[in-house]
Design a protein around this motif. Sequence first.
Motif, PDB file in Angstrom:
ATOM      1  N   ASP A 112      15.677  15.324 -26.933  1.00  0.00           N
ATOM      2  CA  ASP A 112      15.770  14.375 -25.821  1.00  0.00           C
ATOM      3  C   ASP A 112      16.940  14.727 -24.912  1.00  0.00           C
ATOM      4  OD1 ASP A 112      17.958  13.703 -27.364  1.00  0.00           O
ATOM      5  OD2 ASP A 112      17.452  11.580 -27.551  1.00  0.00           O
ATOM      6  N   GLY A 113      17.487  15.931 -25.069  1.00  0.00           N
ATOM      7  CA  GLY A 113      18.640  16.367 -24.298  1.00  0.00           C
ATOM      8  C   GLY A 113      19.947  16.120 -25.011  1.00  0.00           C
ATOM      9  N   LYS A 114      19.931  15.265 -26.034  1.00  0.00           N
ATOM     10  CA  LYS A 114      21.133  14.987 -26.823  1.00  0.00           C
ATOM     11  C   LYS A 114      20.951  15.443 -28.266  1.00  0.00           C
ATOM     12  CE  LYS A 114      22.395  10.983 -23.980  1.00  0.00           C
ATOM     13  NZ  LYS A 114      22.638   9.510 -23.962  1.00  0.00           N
ATOM     14  N   VAL A 115      19.875  14.992 -28.879  1.00  0.00           N
ATOM     15  CA  VAL A 115      19.556  15.386 -30.251  1.00  0.00           C
ATOM     16  C   VAL A 115      18.395  16.369 -30.222  1.00  0.00           C
ATOM     17  CG1 VAL A 115      18.729  14.602 -32.507  1.00  0.00           C
ATOM     18  CG2 VAL A 115      20.392  13.218 -31.231  1.00  0.00           C
ATOM     19  N   THR A 116      18.538  17.468 -30.946  1.00  0.00           N
ATOM     20  CA  THR A 116      17.510  18.489 -31.061  1.00  0.00           C
ATOM     21  C   THR A 116      17.081  18.572 -32.512  1.00  0.00           C
ATOM     22  OG1 THR A 116      18.351  19.773 -29.190  1.00  0.00           O
ATOM     23  CG2 THR A 116      17.032  20.964 -30.812  1.00  0.00           C
ATOM     24  N   VAL A 125      13.714  18.359 -42.194  1.00  0.00           N
ATOM     25  CA  VAL A 125      13.971  18.073 -40.788  1.00  0.00           C
ATOM     26  C   VAL A 125      15.464  18.266 -40.553  1.00  0.00           C
ATOM     27  CG1 VAL A 125      13.695  16.421 -38.913  1.00  0.00           C
ATOM     28  CG2 VAL A 125      12.197  16.294 -40.912  1.00  0.00           C
ATOM     29  N   VAL A 126      15.809  19.096 -39.582  1.00  0.00           N
ATOM     30  CA  VAL A 126      17.215  19.361 -39.283  1.00  0.00           C
ATOM     31  C   VAL A 126      17.485  18.894 -37.858  1.00  0.00           C
ATOM     32  CG1 VAL A 126      19.047  21.087 -39.154  1.00  0.00           C
ATOM     33  CG2 VAL A 126      17.170  21.372 -40.800  1.00  0.00           C
ATOM     34  N   ALA A 127      18.503  18.030 -37.708  1.00  0.00           N
ATOM     35  CA  ALA A 127      18.875  17.499 -36.393  1.00  0.00           C
ATOM     36  C   ALA A 127      20.204  18.095 -35.961  1.00  0.00           C
ATOM     37  CB  ALA A 127      18.972  15.976 -36.438  1.00  0.00           C
ATOM     38  N   LEU A 128      20.281  18.466 -34.687  1.00  0.00           N
ATOM     39  CA  LEU A 128      21.463  19.092 -34.108  1.00  0.00           C
ATOM     40  C   LEU A 128      21.918  18.306 -32.888  1.00  0.00           C
ATOM     41  CD1 LEU A 128      19.973  22.712 -34.025  1.00  0.00           C
ATOM     42  CD2 LEU A 128      21.503  21.820 -35.801  1.00  0.00           C
ATOM     43  N   ALA A 129      23.209  18.327 -32.628  1.00  0.00           N
ATOM     44  CA  ALA A 129      23.777  17.763 -31.401  1.00  0.00           C
ATOM     45  C   ALA A 129      24.818  18.747 -30.892  1.00  0.00           C
ATOM     46  CB  ALA A 129      24.409  16.394 -31.656  1.00  0.00           C
ATOM     47  N   GLY A 130      24.606  19.252 -29.678  1.00  0.00           N
ATOM     48  CA  GLY A 130      25.528  20.241 -29.135  1.00  0.00           C
ATOM     49  C   GLY A 130      25.599  21.506 -29.957  1.00  0.00           C
ATOM     50  N   GLY A 131      24.528  21.817 -30.672  1.00  0.00           N
ATOM     51  CA  GLY A 131      24.501  23.016 -31.492  1.00  0.00           C
ATOM     52  C   GLY A 131      25.080  22.832 -32.877  1.00  0.00           C
ATOM     53  N   LYS A 132      25.527  21.632 -33.223  1.00  0.00           N
ATOM     54  CA  LYS A 132      26.097  21.341 -34.540  1.00  0.00           C
ATOM     55  C   LYS A 132      25.126  20.483 -35.343  1.00  0.00           C
ATOM     56  CE  LYS A 132      30.005  23.304 -33.321  1.00  0.00           C
ATOM     57  NZ  LYS A 132      30.428  24.612 -33.887  1.00  0.00           N
ATOM     58  N   GLU A 133      24.942  20.837 -36.614  1.00  0.00           N
ATOM     59  CA  GLU A 133      24.056  20.042 -37.454  1.00  0.00           C
ATOM     60  C   GLU A 133      24.666  18.667 -37.707  1.00  0.00           C
ATOM     61  OE1 GLU A 133      22.472  19.997 -42.051  1.00  0.00           O
ATOM     62  OE2 GLU A 133      22.511  21.942 -41.015  1.00  0.00           O
ATOM     63  N   ILE A 134      23.858  17.614 -37.529  1.00  0.00           N
ATOM     64  CA  ILE A 134      24.346  16.257 -37.789  1.00  0.00           C
ATOM     65  C   ILE A 134      23.656  15.633 -39.005  1.00  0.00           C
ATOM     66  CG2 ILE A 134      25.164  15.766 -35.462  1.00  0.00           C
ATOM     67  CD1 ILE A 134      22.545  14.366 -34.856  1.00  0.00           C
ATOM     68  N   ASP A 167      16.343   7.789 -38.093  1.00  0.00           N
ATOM     69  CA  ASP A 167      17.404   7.452 -37.152  1.00  0.00           C
ATOM     70  C   ASP A 167      17.989   8.746 -36.600  1.00  0.00           C
ATOM     71  OD1 ASP A 167      20.488   7.025 -36.607  1.00  0.00           O
ATOM     72  OD2 ASP A 167      19.551   5.068 -36.389  1.00  0.00           O
ATOM     73  N   GLY A 168      18.080   8.852 -35.276  1.00  0.00           N
ATOM     74  CA  GLY A 168      18.489  10.091 -34.653  1.00  0.00           C
ATOM     75  C   GLY A 168      19.921  10.502 -34.950  1.00  0.00           C
TER      76      GLY A 168
END
Length: 384
Positions: A112-116, A125-134, A167-168
């Motif tokens: 969505d432009g913030k969470v990938t 499922v792997v979530a990233l923010a700014g290229g960092k895994e969250i 949850d994102g």
Amino acid sequence: MIFKPFRPLALTLKASTAIVLIAFLGGCSLFGSSTKKPQPAELQPVVALVPAKQVWTARIGEVSFPLQANVSGDTVVVAATDGTVAALDARSGRDLWRTNVGAPIAAGVGSDGKVTAVVTRTNEVVALAGGKEIWRQKLAAQAFTSPFVAGGRVFVLAADRSVNAFDGQTGRKLWSQQRPSEPLVLRQSGVMLAVGDTLVAGLAGRLTGLNPLNGSIRWEAPIASPRGINDVERLVDLVGTVSRNGNTVCARAFQASVGCVDAQRGTLLWTKPANGAQGIDGDDRLVFGTEADGKVLAWRRTDGENAWNTDRLRYRSLSAPLVVGRSIAIGDSAGFVHLLSREDGSMLNRLATDGSPVAASPVLAGNVLIVVTRSGAVFGFAPE
């Protein structure tokens, strides 16, 4: 329209039984054949009636999974089989960030432009923010459809016909909707999008509207129904991409049909037989698709009647189309991107990449057409 944030509702899901997966990629037939494979149509010289030039190129690594490049503003996010995920500036092709999730990728990319988010072959499922895994969370089954990220949530369509919501920010599982599974499913990207406050997913041959608050089903509309007497003949699945215009969503059922649904009311508007394996795109008048034999067709959005068709790209293993200005862009197995007229299917231009098959439906970021090939090259083309 993007979902507004909502309160989570946690549900439990039992582990699914094993399922058999069929690797259908491109326009492959359901059945093997000893007959000689048809030769791709020879490409004729083309006059560039829609001039375009390559403005940048980048590399990410080989792509051997059903990639969906994701565009948010001027950022395009792509991924490679080896676990690489990269956000590129669509205007220049330079890296905004790049990382590796530590496992081969099976589905991606959603953002969505913030969470990938991506899904690995180890069913995480792997979530990233700014290229960092969250966060990362384990799924009960494999997934081949890019996660859908909206409203602060990450939604995942798995191969056992389940839809899962996380949850994102934290990865906490909010709910899961399990539908009856079949012994065979496609190893190919499916359908998931938002229409107003409804999450629309492709489950078997149906478009299904879900309440994003809790996963409850609001409506179901059949694009295709199982047919035949054995599991292979009865296989029916919706494939991405889809064409959305307002509340109307048009989708393809693998090698069966193309149809449109009113996603506000959940009613089927029309369905027509079609023998294709890739998704579709469209505008406010027409819906465009590629058939398994390389024909390109346009259906009228209002009633599904054929508007035009062309066979100039027969047997070239075509991608799903993308509407670009007065053209539709279609990739092929030789790495060419063909620009066809939306009005009649005539050839307007042909763009060359690196000679390896186009790995995903092209995407548009601003006025830049972005193409990813199987060998891992990413190309940006812009009108002159």
